[in-house]
Structure formats: C-alpha cells, structure tokens
Design a protein around this motif. Structure first.
Motif, PDB file in Angstrom:
ATOM      1  N   LEU A 150       0.810  -1.216   0.000  1.00 16.55           N
ATOM      2  CA  LEU A 150       0.000   0.000   0.000  1.00 16.55           C
ATOM      3  C   LEU A 150       0.844   1.267   0.000  1.00 16.55           C
ATOM      4  O   LEU A 150       0.315   2.353   0.100  1.00 16.55           O
ATOM      5  N   ASN A 151       2.137   1.141  -0.037  1.00 18.66           N
ATOM      6  CA  ASN A 151       2.963   2.336  -0.109  1.00 18.66           C
ATOM      7  C   ASN A 151       2.818   2.995  -1.470  1.00 18.66           C
ATOM      8  O   ASN A 151       2.657   2.320  -2.480  1.00 18.66           O
ATOM      9  N   SER A 152       2.893   4.322  -1.493  1.00 21.18           N
ATOM     10  CA  SER A 152       2.678   5.052  -2.742  1.00 21.18           C
ATOM     11  C   SER A 152       3.534   6.303  -2.777  1.00 21.18           C
ATOM     12  O   SER A 152       3.332   7.222  -1.982  1.00 21.18           O
ATOM     13  N   ALA A 153       4.485   6.322  -3.704  1.00 22.98           N
ATOM     14  CA  ALA A 153       5.337   7.496  -3.847  1.00 22.98           C
ATOM     15  C   ALA A 153       4.527   8.708  -4.293  1.00 22.98           C
ATOM     16  O   ALA A 153       4.753   9.834  -3.834  1.00 22.98           O
ATOM     17  N   GLU A 154       3.565   8.493  -5.212  1.00 25.24           N
ATOM     18  CA  GLU A 154       2.775   9.617  -5.718  1.00 25.24           C
ATOM     19  C   GLU A 154       1.913  10.230  -4.628  1.00 25.24           C
ATOM     20  O   GLU A 154       1.719  11.451  -4.579  1.00 25.24           O
ATOM     21  N   LEU A 204       2.798   8.980   4.944  1.00 21.56           N
ATOM     22  CA  LEU A 204       1.912   7.818   4.906  1.00 21.56           C
ATOM     23  C   LEU A 204       2.487   6.712   5.781  1.00 21.56           C
ATOM     24  O   LEU A 204       3.619   6.274   5.589  1.00 21.56           O
ATOM     25  N   VAL A 205       1.701   6.268   6.755  1.00 21.84           N
ATOM     26  CA  VAL A 205       2.103   5.190   7.654  1.00 21.84           C
ATOM     27  C   VAL A 205       1.145   4.024   7.450  1.00 21.84           C
ATOM     28  O   VAL A 205      -0.070   4.180   7.574  1.00 21.84           O
ATOM     29  N   THR A 206       1.659   2.859   7.099  1.00 20.53           N
ATOM     30  CA  THR A 206       0.820   1.663   7.024  1.00 20.53           C
ATOM     31  C   THR A 206       1.134   0.794   8.231  1.00 20.53           C
ATOM     32  O   THR A 206       2.289   0.700   8.659  1.00 20.53           O
ATOM     33  N   ASP A 228      -0.893  16.297  15.587  1.00 19.17           N
ATOM     34  CA  ASP A 228      -2.207  16.907  15.784  1.00 19.17           C
ATOM     35  C   ASP A 228      -3.053  16.888  14.510  1.00 19.17           C
ATOM     36  O   ASP A 228      -4.157  17.426  14.492  1.00 19.17           O
ATOM     37  N   ARG A 229      -2.527  16.281  13.444  1.00 21.21           N
ATOM     38  CA  ARG A 229      -3.291  16.144  12.198  1.00 21.21           C
ATOM     39  C   ARG A 229      -3.118  14.716  11.657  1.00 21.21           C
ATOM     40  O   ARG A 229      -2.660  14.515  10.539  1.00 21.21           O
ATOM     41  N   VAL A 230      -3.505  13.766  12.463  1.00 21.52           N
ATOM     42  CA  VAL A 230      -3.426  12.362  12.066  1.00 21.52           C
ATOM     43  C   VAL A 230      -4.765  11.937  11.489  1.00 21.52           C
ATOM     44  O   VAL A 230      -5.812  12.110  12.123  1.00 21.52           O
ATOM     45  N   TRP A 253      -8.689  13.109  -0.971  1.00 19.22           N
ATOM     46  CA  TRP A 253      -8.308  12.418   0.271  1.00 19.22           C
ATOM     47  C   TRP A 253      -7.204  13.193   1.007  1.00 19.22           C
ATOM     48  O   TRP A 253      -7.274  13.364   2.218  1.00 19.22           O
ATOM     49  N   VAL A 254      -6.204  13.661   0.277  1.00 19.80           N
ATOM     50  CA  VAL A 254      -5.096  14.377   0.908  1.00 19.80           C
ATOM     51  C   VAL A 254      -5.571  15.717   1.454  1.00 19.80           C
ATOM     52  O   VAL A 254      -5.183  16.121   2.559  1.00 19.80           O
ATOM     53  N   ARG A 255      -6.411  16.393   0.705  1.00 18.47           N
ATOM     54  CA  ARG A 255      -6.927  17.679   1.183  1.00 18.47           C
ATOM     55  C   ARG A 255      -7.712  17.483   2.479  1.00 18.47           C
ATOM     56  O   ARG A 255      -7.594  18.287   3.418  1.00 18.47           O
ATOM     57  N   PHE A 256      -8.496  16.423   2.543  1.00 22.22           N
ATOM     58  CA  PHE A 256      -9.243  16.138   3.766  1.00 22.22           C
ATOM     59  C   PHE A 256      -8.276  15.901   4.924  1.00 22.22           C
ATOM     60  O   PHE A 256      -8.493  16.387   6.042  1.00 22.22           O
ATOM     61  N   ALA A 257      -7.202  15.156   4.683  1.00 23.41           N
ATOM     62  CA  ALA A 257      -6.220  14.891   5.737  1.00 23.41           C
ATOM     63  C   ALA A 257      -5.541  16.181   6.196  1.00 23.41           C
ATOM     64  O   ALA A 257      -5.283  16.362   7.397  1.00 23.41           O
ATOM     65  N   ARG A 258      -5.275  17.064   5.273  1.00 26.58           N
ATOM     66  CA  ARG A 258      -4.569  18.292   5.622  1.00 26.58           C
ATOM     67  C   ARG A 258      -5.482  19.333   6.264  1.00 26.58           C
ATOM     68  O   ARG A 258      -5.107  20.003   7.226  1.00 26.58           O
TER      69      ARG A 258
END
Length: 396
Positions: free
Chosen positions: A1-5, A13-15, A67-69, A324-329
């Motif tokens: 599930l690792n992804s460079a992009e 990214l932590v799996t 604080d943003r996990v 997805w990334v925007r939601f995480a950030r």
C-alpha cells in the motif's frame, strides 16, 4: 500500500500491521480466567491502538504532525476505523477518519458469552477451535487452570493446521475495548467527534461472489421479501438484483447509518459513491469491485492487473487522491480546482458520485437505505438488549 505519488502531495503515509483471525481475535474462557483484568480478545484492535500511540510519539521525526493524524482504511480496515471512532482507548490519537466500504457500524458484533442475533458467543467459537488442537500424546484437553498456558505453548503452525476456512474470529463486544455495539455508541454520541469521510463502490458484491456461502449475494437476496424487491429494485433481476441487495445490506446501509448518526451531533461528514470503472475492466465486471478504489486513491494503478491505464483513469485517480489528501490536511476535501463536494447533511444526501461524471447526488438510494436501516436498527436493538433475567421460583 505504499505510494510514492501519494506522499508527494505533502503527507507522511504510515501503514500498520495488526494480528488477524485466530491470532488477533480468539476468545476462550480459560484465557479470560487466566488474566481477569485484561480485555477479552480484541488483540488486533489493541495492536492498532499501539500503532497510533507510536505515531503520536514519533511522527514528528518524519516531518508529520501528531495533531493532524488521519486514519483511513478499506473493507476490514474501514470497519476498524469505525471501531476506533467509538473505542475509549483510541481517544485523542487521531483527528480525522476515512472509512471506505465498511461493513461495521450498524450490523451487530458478537459478544463473548451470549448471542448477538444469529452470531453465537465467541467463547463457543473459541472452544470449538481449541477442541481441534492436540496438546499431548493422549489427545486430551488440559484442565481449565492449565489450558491458557497450554494454548500459549502452541506454535503458529499447530494453530494454522487446524484452522478452517469457515472459522470466524472477529472483534468482540467485551465491555472495555469495545464497550457496546458500534451502532449504539454512534447513536448515543459516544464517539470521537472528528471530521469523517465515508463511502462505497458500485460493485461491493464482488466480495460476496468471491467468498460465497452464507456471505453470498444469493443469501442476501433471500432475506428481502419479493414485494420489497419489486418496490425497491424495479426492473432488476438475477445476479444484478442480488448484487444490489448485497451492497445495500452489507455496506451501503451501515455506511449511511454511521453518517446519519454523526451529523446528528454536528460532526462534519463527507460521503462518496464511486461508480467509475477503470476502462480496461469495463468488459469484465459490472461495476467498481470491492477494493478497486484503493489504487485510485493511492495513485497506484500501474501496479494493478490492468491491460492498460487510460488517461481518464489517471485523471480520476488524481482527483480522488487530491480529495483524500486535502481532507487529511484541512479536514475538508474541497480543492479549488475540483468539483465541489458538499457536506453530507442527512436524509441520504448530498453524496458525491465519482463516476464518468463527478457530480452531487441528493438523495442517493433513499428508499433502499430507509428500508435497510429500519430493519438494521430493529435487529441491532434486539441484539444489543441484555438477556432477560431468569425467573426464580419462590419457596411456598
């Protein structure tokens, strides 16, 4: 599930790994008696909590923000996301959550010592499994006071040797790690009130067709009366009908139920429905199969068993990944150059459909969801209700 992009967008990214099956969720009275102060089973869930604690301690060394996990998962991983939302031991360990194709949230989970609807007590499941093990030359099971140690002496190979495909070891409502049924916890507001995203894909039944048996779309369809099939799924028949019922029963209704409960408590929710099928798959499958969304989110389509990846495939992948990334950030998936994704407000909408066209649906499958959520909440209520105390006979 690792992804460079994926990580090029400025996230870490932590799996994580956690114990599965018999290693993660076996319960047995002897194990509980040996450690009465420890939780019953749920070792896999405790592994996940330990991983999140590691993230809190160490993610700053990798450039991350404790604080943003954001926790996110698909299928079983999504179900664990929903469990973490209601687990006291996970409180404060994450600040956003994403559940993709979760089957947990409305359907009951088992108890160790009593039935939950059609689910037998997990102590019985554990005892049946233990009965297959060979502990000594005589083939006898040690006495209860010796059994816990004897179980721990079993090797991995010995445990796997007696494991059957039909064995079901899952999270259990133990009263501590999982204090109550998930649906009850969400309904009562006993959850982490963090921004939340969830959704499903258009061919969830691919999972049921792979597993078969009691988990098959055929089995799901038998649970719905003929009149309701005609009312809710006009024009559908055969496998197409079975597949839609499976999706609504196993994934969609629980997904919608959790979203509904969260918005009651003013938790920001964004919901999606993915119907975009990779172009190379369109002649071989009727919709987006269970797990197909992962490669789109992580931008790993080149690692998929696809004859080719089209330009449009890559564009949809880019869009999903950015959401997805925007939601995480930012705790909100909206990006200025992408189609607007409004918050879910209840009553089956609005929901963002990610298909050939990316568009808001409001409502989506409303009558179907009302039918299955009504049935599901009734079943949950009966499963969660404590057993009636036995009547005692008074002496005359």
């Amino acid at each position: 599930l690792n992804s460079a992009e994926f990580v090029k967008q400025g996230v870490v990214l932590v799996t994580i790994n956690y114990r599965l099956g018999v290693f993660g969720f076996l319960t047995h009275p002897a194990l509980s008696a040996d450690n009465p102060d420890d939780p019953v089973g749920n070792y896999g869930l405790q592994d996940v909590v330990a991983s999140l604690k590691w993230v809190q301690r160490n993610i700053g060394e990798f450039g991350g923000d404790p604080d943003r996990v954001t926790i996110f998962g698909e299928s079983a991983g999504a179900s664990i996301v929903n469990m973490l939302m209601v687990m006291p031991s996970a409180e404060g360990l994450f600040q956003r959550a994403i559940a993709q194709s979760a089957s947990s949230g409305l359907a009951p989970e088992p108890y160790p010592d009593r039935r939950a609807g059609f689910l037998q007590p997990t102590y019985e499941t554990g005892a049946e499994f233990v009965s297959r093990l060979t502990f000594n030359k005589e083939g006898t099971i040690p006495a209860d006071e010796e059994l816990a140690a004897a179980l721990r002496d079993q090797s991995t190979a010995e445990l796997l040797d007696v494991l059957k495909n039909t064995d079901r070891f899952t999270p259990v409502i133990d009263g501590e790690v999982l204090p109550d049924q998930l649906g009850v916890r969400f309904a009562n507001g006993d959850m982490q009130r963090v921004p939340y995203m969830n959704g499903s894909v258009s061919w969830e039944a691919s999972l049921g067709r792979e597993i078969g048996g009691g988990f098959s779309p055929e089995s799901s369809a038998r649970l719905v009366p003929a009149a309701d099939k005609e009312r809710l799924y006009p024009g559908l028949e055969g496998e197409a009908l079975e597949d839609e019922i499976f999706a609504d029963l196993i994934v969609n209704s629980g997904t919608r139920y959790v979203a509904d409960q969260l918005v009651k408590y003013d938790v920001p929710v964004h919901s999606f429905y993915m119907s975009y099928v990779a172009e190379a798959r369109r002649d071989s499958q009727p919709g987006v199969a269970h797990t197909d969304d992962i490669a789109f989110v992580l931008q790993t389509l080149d690692n998929e068993p696809l004859e080719y990846v089209s330009t449009r495939d890559r564009e949809i992948s880019r869009v999903m990944s950015e959401y997805w990334v925007r939601f995480a950030r930012k705790a909100d998936p909206n990006v200025f150059d992408l189609p607007e994704w409004p918050r879910y407000t209840g009553d089956n909408g609005p929901i963002l459909e990610i298909g050939d066209e990316i568009a808001v649906r409001d409502p989506l499958f409303d009558e179907r969801m009302e039918f299955f959520i009504s049935r599901g909440t009734d079943f949950l209520t009966r499963a969660a209700r404590p057993p009636e105390p036995a009547e005692s006979a008074a002496d005359d």
